[in-house]
Scaffold this motif. Sequence first.
Motif, PDB file in Angstrom:
ATOM      1  N   ASN A 155      65.378  42.088  36.298  1.00  0.00           N
ATOM      2  CA  ASN A 155      64.688  41.768  37.548  1.00  0.00           C
ATOM      3  C   ASN A 155      65.577  41.807  38.778  1.00  0.00           C
ATOM      4  OD1 ASN A 155      62.269  41.418  36.223  1.00  0.00           O
ATOM      5  ND2 ASN A 155      62.697  39.265  35.771  1.00  0.00           N
ATOM      6  N   CYS A 209      66.412  54.441  13.094  1.00  0.00           N
ATOM      7  CA  CYS A 209      65.103  54.157  13.671  1.00  0.00           C
ATOM      8  C   CYS A 209      65.153  52.834  14.430  1.00  0.00           C
ATOM      9  CB  CYS A 209      64.065  54.090  12.558  1.00  0.00           C
ATOM     10  SG  CYS A 209      62.416  53.783  13.155  1.00  0.00           S
ATOM     11  N   GLY A 210      65.774  51.837  13.810  1.00  0.00           N
ATOM     12  CA  GLY A 210      65.925  50.542  14.475  1.00  0.00           C
ATOM     13  C   GLY A 210      66.695  50.683  15.777  1.00  0.00           C
ATOM     14  N   GLU A 252      62.799  50.226  28.536  1.00  0.00           N
ATOM     15  CA  GLU A 252      61.535  49.715  29.083  1.00  0.00           C
ATOM     16  C   GLU A 252      61.744  48.602  30.106  1.00  0.00           C
ATOM     17  OE1 GLU A 252      59.342  49.259  25.102  1.00  0.00           O
ATOM     18  OE2 GLU A 252      57.779  49.794  26.536  1.00  0.00           O
ATOM     19  N   ASP A 259      56.493  60.489  25.293  1.00  0.00           N
ATOM     20  CA  ASP A 259      55.690  61.644  25.718  1.00  0.00           C
ATOM     21  C   ASP A 259      56.571  62.697  26.403  1.00  0.00           C
ATOM     22  OD1 ASP A 259      53.396  60.624  24.653  1.00  0.00           O
ATOM     23  OD2 ASP A 259      52.508  59.968  26.550  1.00  0.00           O
ATOM     24  N   MET A 307      60.117  51.539   9.969  1.00  0.00           N
ATOM     25  CA  MET A 307      60.969  50.438   9.519  1.00  0.00           C
ATOM     26  C   MET A 307      60.341  49.736   8.308  1.00  0.00           C
ATOM     27  SD  MET A 307      63.407  50.571  11.748  1.00  0.00           S
ATOM     28  CE  MET A 307      64.317  49.101  11.358  1.00  0.00           C
ATOM     29  N   PRO A 335      65.247  36.619  40.701  1.00  0.00           N
ATOM     30  CA  PRO A 335      66.695  36.635  40.901  1.00  0.00           C
ATOM     31  C   PRO A 335      67.093  36.506  42.380  1.00  0.00           C
ATOM     32  CG  PRO A 335      65.956  38.607  39.717  1.00  0.00           C
ATOM     33  CD  PRO A 335      64.738  37.824  40.056  1.00  0.00           C
ATOM     34  N   ILE A 382      66.136  58.780  17.207  1.00  0.00           N
ATOM     35  CA  ILE A 382      64.896  59.089  16.483  1.00  0.00           C
ATOM     36  C   ILE A 382      64.921  60.526  15.945  1.00  0.00           C
ATOM     37  CG2 ILE A 382      62.378  59.260  16.675  1.00  0.00           C
ATOM     38  CD1 ILE A 382      63.656  56.370  16.751  1.00  0.00           C
ATOM     39  N   SER A 440      57.381  52.714  30.298  1.00  0.00           N
ATOM     40  CA  SER A 440      56.957  52.319  28.957  1.00  0.00           C
ATOM     41  C   SER A 440      57.525  53.253  27.890  1.00  0.00           C
ATOM     42  CB  SER A 440      55.435  52.321  28.852  1.00  0.00           C
ATOM     43  OG  SER A 440      54.958  53.643  28.858  1.00  0.00           O
ATOM     44  N   ARG A 441      57.610  52.746  26.666  1.00  0.00           N
ATOM     45  CA  ARG A 441      58.103  53.572  25.562  1.00  0.00           C
ATOM     46  C   ARG A 441      57.230  54.810  25.409  1.00  0.00           C
ATOM     47  NH1 ARG A 441      57.695  52.036  19.233  1.00  0.00           N
ATOM     48  NH2 ARG A 441      58.821  50.141  19.751  1.00  0.00           N
ATOM     49  N   GLU A 442      55.924  54.601  25.518  1.00  0.00           N
ATOM     50  CA  GLU A 442      54.999  55.727  25.332  1.00  0.00           C
ATOM     51  C   GLU A 442      55.297  56.853  26.314  1.00  0.00           C
ATOM     52  OE1 GLU A 442      54.185  52.553  25.313  1.00  0.00           O
ATOM     53  OE2 GLU A 442      53.033  52.176  23.493  1.00  0.00           O
ATOM     54  N   LEU A 498      64.616  52.089  18.391  1.00  0.00           N
ATOM     55  CA  LEU A 498      63.690  51.049  18.845  1.00  0.00           C
ATOM     56  C   LEU A 498      64.356  50.069  19.820  1.00  0.00           C
ATOM     57  CD1 LEU A 498      61.389  49.992  16.018  1.00  0.00           C
ATOM     58  CD2 LEU A 498      61.721  48.488  17.923  1.00  0.00           C
ATOM     59  N   TYR A 499      65.556  49.607  19.506  1.00  0.00           N
ATOM     60  CA  TYR A 499      66.258  48.691  20.431  1.00  0.00           C
ATOM     61  C   TYR A 499      66.472  49.381  21.777  1.00  0.00           C
ATOM     62  CZ  TYR A 499      68.027  46.781  15.911  1.00  0.00           C
ATOM     63  OH  TYR A 499      68.155  46.307  14.628  1.00  0.00           O
ATOM     64  N   LEU A 540      57.234  53.758  15.208  1.00  0.00           N
ATOM     65  CA  LEU A 540      58.582  53.427  14.737  1.00  0.00           C
ATOM     66  C   LEU A 540      58.574  52.144  13.905  1.00  0.00           C
ATOM     67  CD1 LEU A 540      60.657  54.195  17.949  1.00  0.00           C
ATOM     68  CD2 LEU A 540      60.150  55.688  16.010  1.00  0.00           C
ATOM     69  N   ASP A 546      68.153  52.408   9.769  1.00  0.00           N
ATOM     70  CA  ASP A 546      68.921  51.786  10.852  1.00  0.00           C
ATOM     71  C   ASP A 546      68.805  52.613  12.129  1.00  0.00           C
ATOM     72  OD1 ASP A 546      69.917  49.534   9.640  1.00  0.00           O
ATOM     73  OD2 ASP A 546      71.926  50.327   9.285  1.00  0.00           O
ATOM     74  N   ARG A 571      74.453  45.283  19.259  1.00  0.00           N
ATOM     75  CA  ARG A 571      73.710  45.206  18.006  1.00  0.00           C
ATOM     76  C   ARG A 571      73.862  46.509  17.208  1.00  0.00           C
ATOM     77  NH1 ARG A 571      69.789  41.406  16.598  1.00  0.00           N
ATOM     78  NH2 ARG A 571      68.744  42.110  14.727  1.00  0.00           N
ATOM     79  N   ALA A 598      63.434  49.723  23.899  1.00  0.00           N
ATOM     80  CA  ALA A 598      63.138  48.419  24.497  1.00  0.00           C
ATOM     81  C   ALA A 598      64.045  48.170  25.705  1.00  0.00           C
ATOM     82  CB  ALA A 598      63.299  47.316  23.454  1.00  0.00           C
ATOM     83  N   ARG A 646      66.706  42.509   8.813  1.00  0.00           N
ATOM     84  CA  ARG A 646      67.052  43.350   7.656  1.00  0.00           C
ATOM     85  C   ARG A 646      68.355  42.924   6.990  1.00  0.00           C
ATOM     86  NH1 ARG A 646      66.682  46.851  11.477  1.00  0.00           N
ATOM     87  NH2 ARG A 646      68.384  48.257  11.069  1.00  0.00           N
TER      88      ARG A 646
END
Lengths: 258, 330, 95
Positions: free
Chosen positions: B38, B91-92, B102, B113, A45, C65, B61, B107-109, B95-96, A41, B89, B168, B99, C45
């Motif tokens: 946490n 794609c961005g 995660e 998958d 970008m 925490p 995506i 994990s992202r992977e 990505l956010y 990804l 955008d 965002r 994250a 961007r």
Amino acid sequence: MATANIEVSETPLVLYALRRADDALILGHRLSEWCGHAPMLEEDMALSNIALDLIGQARELYSYAAKAEGKNNDEDKLAYLRDVRQYRNLLLVEQPNGDFAQTLVRQFFYSAFADLYWRAMMNSCDTTLAAIAAKSEKESAYHLRHASEWIIRLGDGTDESHARAQAAIDHLWAFTGEMFAVDDGERVLIHAGIAIDPGTLRGRWLQTLSDVASEATLVLPQNDWMQQGGRVGRHSEHLGHLLSELQSMQRTFPGLTW
Amino acid sequence: MYTQALNTAETDDRGLEDAGRAAQFQARIDAEERIEPNDWMPAAYRKTLTRQISQHAHSEIVGMLPEGNWITRAPSLRRKAALLAKVQDECGHGLYLYAAAETLGTSREELVDAMLAGKAKYSSIFNYPTLTWADIGTIGWLVDGAAIMNQIPLCRCSYGPYARAMIRVCKEESFHQRQGYEIMLTLCRGSEEQKAMAQDALNRWWWPVLMMFGPPDSTSQHSDTSTKWKIKRFSNDELRQKFVDATVPQAQYLGLTIPDPGMTQDADGHWRYSEIDWTEFKQVLAGNGPCNRDRIAARRKAHAEGAWVREAAASYAAKRAHRQTAQAAE
Amino acid sequence: MATPNTPLWEVFIRSRNGLAHKHVGSLHASDATMALQAARDIYTRRGEGLSIWVVPSTAITASDPTEKGMMFEPAESKIYRHPTFYEVPEEVGHM
């Protein structure tokens, strides 16, 4: 009914701007083909950012060409209503994306040139071209950084990535000579201080390439037989397919506003 | 919405966990406190959010594909730049969102998958084809319009990283719907052929867009938990109605007809739409939409063809780290 | 086969001169150089930044925490650390 091609009065200055605009548009178009299909990804970008920079450069250069021509053409007519024989871009930028290595080597060859070229063009006595150059130089500098880092990683990554990067270099090398060639019309502009002589940049361009290639454990070809023709509309077979896609809407629905 | 399959939220298994902690957790939620990565949280909360956020990410995506289909054919350079920026955008946003997911411990992977294996869902809307340029306008106007309707309340979601990602996303997405509406407006002010193109696109997209909000409240049993956890703040039907009420006047302004002859306006001003074909919705979610197979195949291809690039980057990083260690030892 | 993990990085951006770097999000990259480039391409961007830091997520040590009470509550009672604790007659002026 298909729309006829426009006619462009290619004075040296119009032709000059068209050549650079076509380079930027065709390469930007190629990169935009990656959007949604990149290896990660983060690269979707990055490649889109580069494509957007290039499309932006193309638009400014087309507008400049249209103004210099002084007929009724504009950026969209110049982009969408010229046939393959009227396109003036380098053969290098129309080459298909291939794998990621081929895309990045093509980008590396071009950006290493564009960075030097636009930096020199900032001294053009044509204030519009100098302004376009100042903006494009910053963009190209980053494109070069991005591509160089990838060339190093592909070259010095795995056996497979090394082989792919080397194959891409060997394949695309013959398209690099055209960047440094100048015809009589352009020589007039160079003498007038409007354009710069790209031939003077070849040494430094080669130095950039050698530095990166050596860090990447890759080898630059010795063969100096170069393909020519893009600047006068004698293209590879790939450009026609690209244009048929790029221009499909304007050709199918003549004269409409979108 | 982008997470419409979520109406199968995890059942609350707090009975198995420390009842005291669960009560404290709920008290924090009730006090509108944000939960951070946490912090202690019920396993079902973690699981529900991981699934919802990752579905949302997958949708962004996969959502690049139908619009990406037109980047190379955009009818003007201005439209081309805007569309490319918009798809980028998305794609961005994916990505956010990955994250944010995660931070819950997967994990992202692993999340990707699961999507590539067909085990994770994404929004049903992206399984419809983009046939004409008007589809790009319609997606911006309606699909992004529907998404914004859903995402604004998510900016106040109880899970901090998800809420922050949504803030965002919403900020960046504000241009997307306008971009789409501007395309529609240009078409509707253009030739007869262009107007017909716009109407045709609306006809094809209207019902699938209404389905984006998920099954009707009467049949979704698990929203209760999501509501209690303040992940979800409005029901599917509430959001759908809000969307329809906002959209009808926009269509009228364009001079387009909503393809629902039975639609009426009630005394309170709400536009009442006809029955949605939920059989189609279920089939599309189950993998039988017009483009499900193509979409997954395209993502799998990009992933598989990118493997050697990711390996090269990892291998180079390992070599460099090794060299640096060797140098330091000298 | 499961896809191998690419390291996770936290991104901090200074939006204007004079402001501190602020956490804006995360990304995946194989090494620091690529992480910095990706941060630029993803998080600036719209002209959001003048300076970027990238930090491997694994390098961050976070407070627990569940120890919030012990860690932070003792500070709450030290009201004498705040200027409003002290009385100064108004005629003395701003202090």
